[in-house]
Write an enzyme that holds these catalytic residues in place. Sequence first.
Site, PDB file in Angstrom:
ATOM      1  N   ASP A   2       0.697  -1.379  -0.034  1.00  0.00           N
ATOM      2  CA  ASP A   2       0.211   0.398   0.469  1.00  0.00           C
ATOM      3  C   ASP A   2       1.117   1.383  -0.111  1.00  0.00           C
ATOM      4  OD1 ASP A   2      -2.011   0.539   0.127  1.00  0.00           O
ATOM      5  OD2 ASP A   2      -2.829  -0.915   1.600  1.00  0.00           O
ATOM      6  N   GLY A   3       0.371   1.910  -0.622  1.00  0.00           N
ATOM      7  CA  GLY A   3       0.963   3.249  -0.742  1.00  0.00           C
ATOM      8  C   GLY A   3       1.656   4.332  -1.704  1.00  0.00           C
ATOM      9  N   ASN A   4       1.592   2.951  -2.916  1.00  0.00           N
ATOM     10  CA  ASN A   4       1.837   3.463  -3.832  1.00  0.00           C
ATOM     11  C   ASN A   4       1.504   4.718  -4.798  1.00  0.00           C
ATOM     12  OD1 ASN A   4       3.148   1.125  -3.686  1.00  0.00           O
ATOM     13  ND2 ASN A   4       1.941  -0.090  -5.567  1.00  0.00           N
ATOM     14  N   ARG A  15       0.840   8.424 -11.111  1.00  0.00           N
ATOM     15  CA  ARG A  15       0.522   6.938 -10.124  1.00  0.00           C
ATOM     16  C   ARG A  15       1.237   5.994 -10.402  1.00  0.00           C
ATOM     17  NH1 ARG A  15      -3.681   6.249  -6.723  1.00  0.00           N
ATOM     18  NH2 ARG A  15      -3.777   4.212  -6.777  1.00  0.00           N
ATOM     19  N   HIS A  19       3.637   2.442  -9.093  1.00  0.00           N
ATOM     20  CA  HIS A  19       3.765   1.151  -8.955  1.00  0.00           C
ATOM     21  C   HIS A  19       4.817   0.344  -8.789  1.00  0.00           C
ATOM     22  CE1 HIS A  19      -0.522   1.271  -7.675  1.00  0.00           C
ATOM     23  NE2 HIS A  19      -0.970   1.559  -8.654  1.00  0.00           N
ATOM     24  N   LEU A 113      12.664 -19.870   0.008  1.00  0.00           N
ATOM     25  CA  LEU A 113      11.039 -19.015   0.102  1.00  0.00           C
ATOM     26  C   LEU A 113      10.124 -19.585  -0.718  1.00  0.00           C
ATOM     27  CD1 LEU A 113      10.238 -16.495   1.440  1.00  0.00           C
ATOM     28  CD2 LEU A 113      11.544 -15.322  -0.704  1.00  0.00           C
TER      29      LEU A 113
HETATM   30  C1  FPP Z   1      -1.660  -0.307  -3.653  1.00  0.00           C
HETATM   31  O1  FPP Z   1      -1.363   0.553  -3.906  1.00  0.00           O
HETATM   32  C2  FPP Z   1      -0.999  -1.024  -5.011  1.00  0.00           C
HETATM   33  C3  FPP Z   1      -1.303  -1.991  -5.837  1.00  0.00           C
HETATM   34  C4  FPP Z   1      -2.279  -1.481  -6.105  1.00  0.00           C
HETATM   35  C5  FPP Z   1      -0.909  -2.370  -7.033  1.00  0.00           C
HETATM   36  C6  FPP Z   1       0.501  -3.054  -6.082  1.00  0.00           C
HETATM   37  C7  FPP Z   1       0.880  -3.523  -7.495  1.00  0.00           C
HETATM   38  C8  FPP Z   1       2.745  -3.896  -7.670  1.00  0.00           C
HETATM   39  C9  FPP Z   1       3.089  -2.798  -6.913  1.00  0.00           C
HETATM   40  C10 FPP Z   1       3.045  -3.867  -9.569  1.00  0.00           C
HETATM   41  C11 FPP Z   1       2.082  -5.362  -9.288  1.00  0.00           C
HETATM   42  C12 FPP Z   1       3.305  -6.984  -8.584  1.00  0.00           C
HETATM   43  C13 FPP Z   1       4.609  -7.021  -8.244  1.00  0.00           C
HETATM   44  C14 FPP Z   1       4.311  -8.436  -7.876  1.00  0.00           C
HETATM   45  C15 FPP Z   1       5.051  -6.903  -9.673  1.00  0.00           C
HETATM   46  P1  FPP Z   1      -1.974   2.285  -4.014  1.00  0.00           P
HETATM   47  O2  FPP Z   1      -2.106   2.144  -5.774  1.00  0.00           O
HETATM   48  O3  FPP Z   1      -3.689   1.780  -3.015  1.00  0.00           O
HETATM   49  O4  FPP Z   1      -1.561   3.793  -3.105  1.00  0.00           O
HETATM   50  P2  FPP Z   1      -2.333   4.782  -2.681  1.00  0.00           P
HETATM   51  O5  FPP Z   1      -3.364   3.978  -1.639  1.00  0.00           O
HETATM   52  O6  FPP Z   1      -1.952   4.887  -2.400  1.00  0.00           O
HETATM   53  O7  FPP Z   1      -3.152   5.156  -3.627  1.00  0.00           O
END
Ligand code: FPP
Length: 222
Positions: A2-4, A15, A19, A113
Amino acid sequence: MDGNGRWARERGLPRIEGHRRGSEAVRACTAGCIEAGVKNLTLYAFSKENWQRPADEVQALMGLLDRFLVERTAEILEQNIRLRAIGHLQDLPEKGRRRLEDTIAKSAGNTALNLTLALSYSSRAEITDAARAIARAARDGTLDPETITEDTVSSHLYTAGEPDPDLLIRTSGEMRISNFLLWQLSYTEIVVTPKLWPEFTKDDLFAAVREYAGRHRRYGGI
Ligand code: FPP
């Protein structure tokens, strides 16, 4: 993970850049698990609900997953990591799904792992799928409803045969479970960190494991 999105917004970036950085952060986390002797890591990469995001973000995330598999498969094999995936994998684009299946097959014998990606995953859907399979077996006469135990339910989940998680790390300060492993997390210790996923480091992982190690697990006892 979370938090990307917030990480990107704070920097005036799109955004998807968050990610992209988020998928980089996976490397430090898997390396940290191996170093700390953690045997199982499940990453909540894409939920069933995430399909509702704007089409360009969904497409970019599927692209990142694809890139992750293309660029990291050699590393996964070299590091003796066994890749698995849970969720409605049939929802994923054909090309990505094939790559995923390929890496899963190639890494099946690895032992350092178990890395599980939750993709198009919903815990309620998982429990519903299990209920359907159990009901079908009862209808067909292969299962006596009176003999159904908690183990019967566990063995019909996507995680059948895998241990329940000891520790759940939730990044970006979120205080929710968000439809993740609801059955399996019954007695899991939760560590919430304010760190946004793209800046989550090996040291953050070790700090969470240390916090976990200091907890006294009672499983409802005293
Ligand atoms: C949540 O942050 C994150 C996601 C919905 C996607 C996570 C996916 C990846 C990191 C990449 C693909 C996967 C792999 C295994 C390489 P958010 O978008 O909800 O962030 P926010 O809450 O800050 O808006």
